[in-house]
Design a protein around this motif. Structure first.
Motif, PDB file in Angstrom:
ATOM      1  N   LYS A 197      41.904  29.279  49.537  1.00  0.00           N
ATOM      2  CA  LYS A 197      42.866  30.361  49.332  1.00  0.00           C
ATOM      3  C   LYS A 197      43.497  30.268  47.940  1.00  0.00           C
ATOM      4  CE  LYS A 197      44.026  30.468  54.284  1.00  0.00           C
ATOM      5  NZ  LYS A 197      43.392  31.752  54.597  1.00  0.00           N
ATOM      6  N   LEU A 198      43.807  29.034  47.529  1.00  0.00           N
ATOM      7  CA  LEU A 198      44.397  28.826  46.212  1.00  0.00           C
ATOM      8  C   LEU A 198      43.404  29.207  45.113  1.00  0.00           C
ATOM      9  CD1 LEU A 198      47.163  27.694  45.281  1.00  0.00           C
ATOM     10  CD2 LEU A 198      46.037  25.483  44.951  1.00  0.00           C
ATOM     11  N   PHE A 199      42.166  28.761  45.260  1.00  0.00           N
ATOM     12  CA  PHE A 199      41.133  29.080  44.271  1.00  0.00           C
ATOM     13  C   PHE A 199      40.941  30.584  44.166  1.00  0.00           C
ATOM     14  CE2 PHE A 199      37.002  29.456  42.346  1.00  0.00           C
ATOM     15  CZ  PHE A 199      36.904  28.337  41.515  1.00  0.00           C
ATOM     16  N   ASP A 200      40.943  31.276  45.299  1.00  0.00           N
ATOM     17  CA  ASP A 200      40.774  32.734  45.315  1.00  0.00           C
ATOM     18  C   ASP A 200      41.917  33.426  44.568  1.00  0.00           C
ATOM     19  OD1 ASP A 200      40.090  35.437  46.179  1.00  0.00           O
ATOM     20  OD2 ASP A 200      41.704  35.197  47.648  1.00  0.00           O
ATOM     21  N   SER A 201      43.151  33.003  44.811  1.00  0.00           N
ATOM     22  CA  SER A 201      44.299  33.643  44.157  1.00  0.00           C
ATOM     23  C   SER A 201      44.219  33.522  42.645  1.00  0.00           C
ATOM     24  CB  SER A 201      45.599  33.027  44.663  1.00  0.00           C
ATOM     25  OG  SER A 201      45.800  33.304  46.034  1.00  0.00           O
ATOM     26  N   PHE A 202      43.911  32.337  42.171  1.00  0.00           N
ATOM     27  CA  PHE A 202      43.904  32.120  40.727  1.00  0.00           C
ATOM     28  C   PHE A 202      42.642  32.682  40.071  1.00  0.00           C
ATOM     29  CE2 PHE A 202      47.304  29.404  41.986  1.00  0.00           C
ATOM     30  CZ  PHE A 202      48.142  29.334  40.884  1.00  0.00           C
ATOM     31  N   TYR A 203      41.537  32.710  40.794  1.00  0.00           N
ATOM     32  CA  TYR A 203      40.330  33.339  40.248  1.00  0.00           C
ATOM     33  C   TYR A 203      40.554  34.836  40.065  1.00  0.00           C
ATOM     34  CZ  TYR A 203      35.447  34.662  39.606  1.00  0.00           C
ATOM     35  OH  TYR A 203      34.266  35.172  39.093  1.00  0.00           O
ATOM     36  N   ARG A 204      41.168  35.490  41.059  1.00  0.00           N
ATOM     37  CA  ARG A 204      41.442  36.919  40.942  1.00  0.00           C
ATOM     38  C   ARG A 204      42.424  37.203  39.805  1.00  0.00           C
ATOM     39  NH1 ARG A 204      44.264  38.544  44.795  1.00  0.00           N
ATOM     40  NH2 ARG A 204      44.208  36.773  46.250  1.00  0.00           N
ATOM     41  N   ALA A 205      43.417  36.312  39.640  1.00  0.00           N
ATOM     42  CA  ALA A 205      44.378  36.502  38.547  1.00  0.00           C
ATOM     43  C   ALA A 205      43.658  36.458  37.195  1.00  0.00           C
ATOM     44  CB  ALA A 205      45.458  35.432  38.603  1.00  0.00           C
ATOM     45  N   GLY A 206      42.720  35.560  37.047  1.00  0.00           N
ATOM     46  CA  GLY A 206      41.974  35.470  35.799  1.00  0.00           C
ATOM     47  C   GLY A 206      40.945  36.565  35.618  1.00  0.00           C
ATOM     48  N   SER A 207      40.572  37.229  36.711  1.00  0.00           N
ATOM     49  CA  SER A 207      39.514  38.241  36.663  1.00  0.00           C
ATOM     50  C   SER A 207      40.023  39.653  36.434  1.00  0.00           C
ATOM     51  CB  SER A 207      38.725  38.242  37.988  1.00  0.00           C
ATOM     52  OG  SER A 207      38.118  37.001  38.240  1.00  0.00           O
ATOM     53  N   LEU A 208      41.240  39.922  36.830  1.00  0.00           N
ATOM     54  CA  LEU A 208      41.693  41.317  36.925  1.00  0.00           C
ATOM     55  C   LEU A 208      42.809  41.672  35.960  1.00  0.00           C
ATOM     56  CD1 LEU A 208      41.710  41.611  40.841  1.00  0.00           C
ATOM     57  CD2 LEU A 208      39.922  42.339  39.250  1.00  0.00           C
ATOM     58  N   VAL A 209      43.180  40.759  35.083  1.00  0.00           N
ATOM     59  CA  VAL A 209      44.292  41.045  34.181  1.00  0.00           C
ATOM     60  C   VAL A 209      43.762  41.353  32.787  1.00  0.00           C
ATOM     61  CG1 VAL A 209      44.628  38.598  33.615  1.00  0.00           C
ATOM     62  CG2 VAL A 209      46.502  40.206  33.311  1.00  0.00           C
ATOM     63  N   PHE A 210      44.243  42.445  32.221  1.00  0.00           N
ATOM     64  CA  PHE A 210      43.941  42.800  30.841  1.00  0.00           C
ATOM     65  C   PHE A 210      45.202  42.590  30.008  1.00  0.00           C
ATOM     66  CE2 PHE A 210      40.778  45.137  33.193  1.00  0.00           C
ATOM     67  CZ  PHE A 210      39.639  45.029  32.410  1.00  0.00           C
ATOM     68  N   GLY A 211      45.014  42.078  28.808  1.00  0.00           N
ATOM     69  CA  GLY A 211      46.151  41.917  27.915  1.00  0.00           C
ATOM     70  C   GLY A 211      46.597  40.491  27.694  1.00  0.00           C
ATOM     71  N   GLY A 212      45.938  39.515  28.346  1.00  0.00           N
ATOM     72  CA  GLY A 212      46.212  38.129  28.023  1.00  0.00           C
ATOM     73  C   GLY A 212      47.314  37.505  28.856  1.00  0.00           C
ATOM     74  N   GLY A 213      47.792  36.349  28.373  1.00  0.00           N
ATOM     75  CA  GLY A 213      48.690  35.509  29.140  1.00  0.00           C
ATOM     76  C   GLY A 213      50.013  36.139  29.495  1.00  0.00           C
ATOM     77  N   HIS A 214      50.583  36.963  28.598  1.00  0.00           N
ATOM     78  CA  HIS A 214      51.872  37.586  28.891  1.00  0.00           C
ATOM     79  C   HIS A 214      51.787  38.489  30.123  1.00  0.00           C
ATOM     80  CE1 HIS A 214      53.961  36.168  25.353  1.00  0.00           C
ATOM     81  NE2 HIS A 214      52.941  36.529  24.594  1.00  0.00           N
ATOM     82  N   VAL A 215      50.595  39.024  30.377  1.00  0.00           N
ATOM     83  CA  VAL A 215      50.424  39.924  31.515  1.00  0.00           C
ATOM     84  C   VAL A 215      50.141  39.152  32.796  1.00  0.00           C
ATOM     85  CG1 VAL A 215      49.117  41.897  32.402  1.00  0.00           C
ATOM     86  CG2 VAL A 215      49.566  41.707  29.956  1.00  0.00           C
ATOM     87  N   VAL A 216      49.424  38.016  32.686  1.00  0.00           N
ATOM     88  CA  VAL A 216      49.035  37.285  33.891  1.00  0.00           C
ATOM     89  C   VAL A 216      50.217  36.581  34.540  1.00  0.00           C
ATOM     90  CG1 VAL A 216      48.474  35.001  32.942  1.00  0.00           C
ATOM     91  CG2 VAL A 216      47.143  35.911  34.840  1.00  0.00           C
ATOM     92  N   LEU A 217      51.267  36.262  33.774  1.00  0.00           N
ATOM     93  CA  LEU A 217      52.389  35.524  34.349  1.00  0.00           C
ATOM     94  C   LEU A 217      53.092  36.299  35.467  1.00  0.00           C
ATOM     95  CD1 LEU A 217      53.879  33.780  31.176  1.00  0.00           C
ATOM     96  CD2 LEU A 217      52.260  32.891  32.840  1.00  0.00           C
ATOM     97  N   PRO A 218      53.437  37.591  35.280  1.00  0.00           N
ATOM     98  CA  PRO A 218      54.017  38.337  36.407  1.00  0.00           C
ATOM     99  C   PRO A 218      53.059  38.468  37.585  1.00  0.00           C
ATOM    100  CG  PRO A 218      54.426  39.468  34.335  1.00  0.00           C
ATOM    101  CD  PRO A 218      53.440  38.380  34.039  1.00  0.00           C
ATOM    102  N   LEU A 219      51.765  38.591  37.295  1.00  0.00           N
ATOM    103  CA  LEU A 219      50.782  38.682  38.369  1.00  0.00           C
ATOM    104  C   LEU A 219      50.758  37.395  39.192  1.00  0.00           C
ATOM    105  CD1 LEU A 219      48.476  40.341  39.672  1.00  0.00           C
ATOM    106  CD2 LEU A 219      46.926  39.267  38.039  1.00  0.00           C
ATOM    107  N   LEU A 220      50.822  36.258  38.520  1.00  0.00           N
ATOM    108  CA  LEU A 220      50.846  34.982  39.218  1.00  0.00           C
ATOM    109  C   LEU A 220      52.127  34.824  40.036  1.00  0.00           C
ATOM    110  CD1 LEU A 220      49.427  32.624  36.449  1.00  0.00           C
ATOM    111  CD2 LEU A 220      48.309  33.236  38.592  1.00  0.00           C
TER     112      LEU A 220
END
Length: 392
Positions: free
Chosen positions: A222-245
């Motif tokens: 479940k953990l691997f799935d959450s973080f894999y999706r976060a890395g797969s579906l975010v455009f715009g780099g790290g500033h965008v992935v933080l709220p998603l995480l």
């Protein structure tokens, strides 16, 4: 080959220790290191890589680093570039998660603020150098300015992709009268068949992991799935992935909001990719695996899509770049990339660092050192930190 791999690792390790300022600043550091200093790429080839990685979801600066390592020493080179660039920030964040909270007391000191100012100089110098080569006429200057305005007024990953696409269309329409269309081949050691395999694996994991997580009782999946999706579906780099995480780990109770925000602040304050924040979340999680094991799992899961997408897209990208119509489009796309970098230079790089005349003076001094005295970026960073510690 192994010699090249070690060389790549040490270069990116140094960059991982000194590259403050976030994703756009990282592209400036890479430009200074690999275009100006080592000449592994020319301006157009580097801009083409940046354009491709802006198109792809994931951490754009890390993906550019992976592509540079891939070109230089194959898949091992890409892995070495990623490890070198990511390792310092990941270790700092894991140690912070494991209880070295006194580091947070230095988050607002003068030397740290000066590092943000140094990033302004680095990004400004990179944009200046790229604009001279990539926007030499009124058509491409106009494409860059329009792209900068669009991304500034509507800041989102999708607008960045739209600006790049519109830049490509403008290039095919307005730049067809150019007699020479520059295109530097990049020798990438992957075939189309290999590219198709990596792209297929990316989509198999993207679709299969959520299904597996629903049926499995293993928290690791479940953990691997959450973080894999976060890395797969975010455009715009790290500033965008933080709220998603934050949406993935806080509502589920895996990490408290206070701990999340503490790590968020630390991630902003250290060099290297913001995606390394995933190591902090894995280490601080209140359900095993956590600690070093959780950090490694989350870090790998978040960056795996970036590897698969770069390895999958590069072979097709190289063939596409060879076509004449695409080369006209690339001229417009590269101009749009300059505009996107210009917009990002204003916010968040400039707005987060320049607040008074002292800040402006230090940034201007750093820009002169980089542009006209040819001072290495790492030296400007260290000098800025010393000035900040003494006077800010």
């Amino acid at each position: 080959m192994l010699r090249n791999v070690f060389e790549i690792f040490w270069i990116f390790l140094r960059l991982g220790l000194t590259s403050f300022g976030g994703p756009i600043a990282h592209l400036g550091y890479f430009h200074d290191e690999f275009v100006k200093r080592r000449q592994w790429l020319d301006e157009h080839a580097y801009a083409d890589l940046v354009a491709l990685c802006q198109f792809l979801p994931g951490p754009a600066s890390s993906q550019v680093g992976m592509a540079i390592g891939l070109q230089r020493a194959g898949i091992l080179g890409a892995i070495a570039a990623w490890i070198g660039f990511t390792l310092p920030s990941a270790i700092i964040l894991v140690l912070f998660a494991l209880g070295i909270s006194n580091l947070s007391s230095g988050l607002d000191t003068g030397w740290l603020h000066a590092l943000k100012v140094a990033a302004v100089a680095v990004v400004a110098q990179a944009i200046w150098g790229m604009s001279i080569k990539l926007c030499p006429d009124k058509e491409r200057i106009s494409i860059a300015v329009i792209a900068a305005i669009c991304v500034s007024l509507l800041p989102s990953g999708w607008m960045q992709i739209g600006a790049i696409a519109l830049g490509g269309v403008a290039g095919m329409i307005f730049l067809r009268n150019l007699t020479t269309v520059p295109m530097t081949p990049m020798q990438m050691p992957l075939s189309k068949k290999s590219g198709a395999f990596f792209l297929g694996l990316f989509f198999i994991l993207l679709i299969g992991l959520p299904l597996l997580a629903q049926t499995s009782q293993m928290h690791e999946i479940k953990l691997f799935d959450s973080f894999y999706r976060a890395g797969s579906l975010v455009f715009g780099g790290g500033h965008v992935v933080l709220p998603l995480l934050q949406k993935e780990v806080v509502p589920t109770g895996l990490v408290s909001n206070n701990l999340f925000m503490a790590g968020y602040g630390m991630a902003q304050a250290i060099p290297g990719p913001l995606f390394a924040f995933t190591a902090y979340l894995g280490a601080i999680a209140n359900v095993p695996p956590n600690g070093w094991a959780g950090a490694g799992l989350c870090l790998f899961a978040a960056f795996l899509p970036a590897f698969l997408l770069v390895f999958g897209a590069i072979p097709f990208w190289e063939k596409l770049r060879e076509r004449k119509h695409m080369r006209y489009a690339m001229l417009g796309i590269n101009a749009a990339v300059v505009g996107i970098l210009l917009a990002a230079f204003y916010h968040p790089v400039w707005t987060s660092a320049i607040g008074n005349a002292k800040d402006f003076s230090l940034a201007l001094f750093g820009f002169v050192l980089l542009t006209f005295w040819r001072t290495p970026s790492w030296a400007v960073v260290l000098l800025s930190a010393a000035v900040g510690a003494a006077f800010m």
